[in-house]
Scaffold this motif. Sequence first.
Motif, PDB file in Angstrom:
ATOM      1  N   SER A 227     -18.253   0.091   0.174  1.00 45.42           N
ATOM      2  CA  SER A 227     -17.495  -0.011  -1.426  1.00 45.42           C
ATOM      3  C   SER A 227     -15.964  -0.171  -1.706  1.00 45.42           C
ATOM      4  O   SER A 227     -15.050   0.763  -0.247  1.00 45.42           O
ATOM      5  N   LEU A 228     -15.096  -0.875  -3.055  1.00 44.48           N
ATOM      6  CA  LEU A 228     -14.150  -0.820  -2.761  1.00 44.48           C
ATOM      7  C   LEU A 228     -13.790   0.515  -3.634  1.00 44.48           C
ATOM      8  O   LEU A 228     -12.557   1.370  -2.807  1.00 44.48           O
ATOM      9  N   ILE A 229     -14.396   1.137  -3.412  1.00 44.83           N
ATOM     10  CA  ILE A 229     -14.169   2.894  -4.080  1.00 44.83           C
ATOM     11  C   ILE A 229     -13.634   3.853  -2.813  1.00 44.83           C
ATOM     12  O   ILE A 229     -12.386   4.516  -2.442  1.00 44.83           O
ATOM     13  N   ASP A 230     -14.808   2.982  -2.196  1.00 49.97           N
ATOM     14  CA  ASP A 230     -14.323   4.191  -0.435  1.00 49.97           C
ATOM     15  C   ASP A 230     -13.079   3.047   0.259  1.00 49.97           C
ATOM     16  O   ASP A 230     -12.164   4.372   1.295  1.00 49.97           O
ATOM     17  N   LEU A 231     -12.861   2.205  -0.142  1.00 53.24           N
ATOM     18  CA  LEU A 231     -11.240   2.099   0.738  1.00 53.24           C
ATOM     19  C   LEU A 231     -10.088   2.571   0.239  1.00 53.24           C
ATOM     20  O   LEU A 231      -8.974   2.766   0.447  1.00 53.24           O
ATOM     21  N   GLY A 232      -9.706   3.692  -1.444  1.00 52.27           N
ATOM     22  CA  GLY A 232      -9.248   4.283  -1.741  1.00 52.27           C
ATOM     23  C   GLY A 232      -8.663   5.239  -1.188  1.00 52.27           C
ATOM     24  O   GLY A 232      -6.756   5.395  -0.979  1.00 52.27           O
ATOM     25  N   ASP A 233      -8.241   5.416  -0.038  1.00 52.94           N
ATOM     26  CA  ASP A 233      -8.142   6.600   0.361  1.00 52.94           C
ATOM     27  C   ASP A 233      -7.831   6.052   1.928  1.00 52.94           C
ATOM     28  O   ASP A 233      -6.796   7.424   2.441  1.00 52.94           O
ATOM     29  N   VAL A 257     -11.383  -7.983  -4.607  1.00 53.16           N
ATOM     30  CA  VAL A 257     -11.289  -8.634  -3.373  1.00 53.16           C
ATOM     31  C   VAL A 257     -10.978  -9.094  -2.600  1.00 53.16           C
ATOM     32  O   VAL A 257      -9.673  -8.581  -1.521  1.00 53.16           O
ATOM     33  N   HIS A 258     -10.268  -9.819  -3.457  1.00 53.59           N
ATOM     34  CA  HIS A 258      -9.439 -11.364  -2.605  1.00 53.59           C
ATOM     35  C   HIS A 258      -8.337 -10.518  -2.957  1.00 53.59           C
ATOM     36  O   HIS A 258      -7.617 -11.340  -1.192  1.00 53.59           O
TER      37      HIS A 258
END
Length: 398
Positions: A227-233, A257-258
């Motif tokens: 998910s987008l949250i997973d990309l935070g770090d 996302v884009h």
Amino acid sequence: MQRLEAPYTSRPEESRGRFVAEPESPPRSPFARDRDRIIHSSAFRRLKHKTQVFVYHDGDHYRTRLTHTIEVAQIARSIARALGLDEDLAEALALAHDLGHTPFGHAGERELDQLMKPHGGFDHNAQSLRIVTRLERRYAAFDGLNLTWETLEGLVKHNGPLVDGEGNPVGRYREHGLPEAIIEYAEAHDLALSTFASAEAQVAAISDDIAYNAHDIDDGLRAGLFSLIDLGDVPLAGEMLAEVLKAYPDIGMQRTVHETVRRVLSAQVADVLAETKRRATKHHPHSAQDVRLLGRPLVSFSTQLQEKNRVLQQFLAQRMYHHDRVSEIMARARRVVRDLFEAYLGDPALLPQTWREDSFTDDTSRFARQVCDFIAGMTDRYALDQHKRLFDLDPLFR
């Protein structure tokens, strides 16, 4: 506005030519002609239904080898233009870089390599060379596409030298040696395997990295593997996501996302341009040959971005490439490749007539390579259709 030309660009009028001499084809340059031949090849068309990460039927919006290749070519041409390099050569190499890939992505390649261990193994770079020098049979005067020396050199060496000054294999080939296809061709047409390739080839290679670093984020999010949250770090991706959320907090998931992905792309391109110009200023290459003899890549990410990309790739490997859903399908895909290989090797009559020319040879390795060439050229769809025809089952879904 007149376009900048770097002193170390590959100039088509200085090309080392083709293995089979041909008259020129104005107004196209030799490199533009190479690009056109690649686009019109059968192998290029087959990329449409070859896996990038997801098997072709998983959805219409995931990237295939063809859409990935087009994206790489666009990035390569943009970088080449900004650096004053030959855009046609960079584009030709970007368009050809995945021609040798098997169905089912790296899973298919690993299975074919395992099956071909007694017969020299399988390597997708060597397979690309076989395609453009032997397997494409369209022209009356020669097999393959008869590409220029510069395009063939870049196709084989885009990731760096293959041997050291004494001829010993280096890098990925250090342990098992060079693939036979590369050895055979280089003996007939010396590709200077101990040097780096042109700046244009290096641009094509790094454009491949840029494309999949960004677009695999897009496909992984679309598939729900993270998910987008997973990309935070995650370095780079998390930084770009934070920028987007700060500037556009209410634009919705799809636009977020884009915006994140395109900023990841732009950041990588900007870094490559800055680092490459820094290296050019430091080393002062005055010709394409100076780039080959530099002893290190000229076109590169900065050290800082290399580290960020390393961590991003670790994240994608864990959360996407090795995700249980992807791994399960790819394990079944390897079975498809294995079943087809064993069936064709055991009964040459199962092959199409045009692929049986070596079926009665006493040279087992030669016939195994013939079978390997046939399977490697398959699309995902064709491989599944052939498996169902031969075994009356679809192993991906049972």
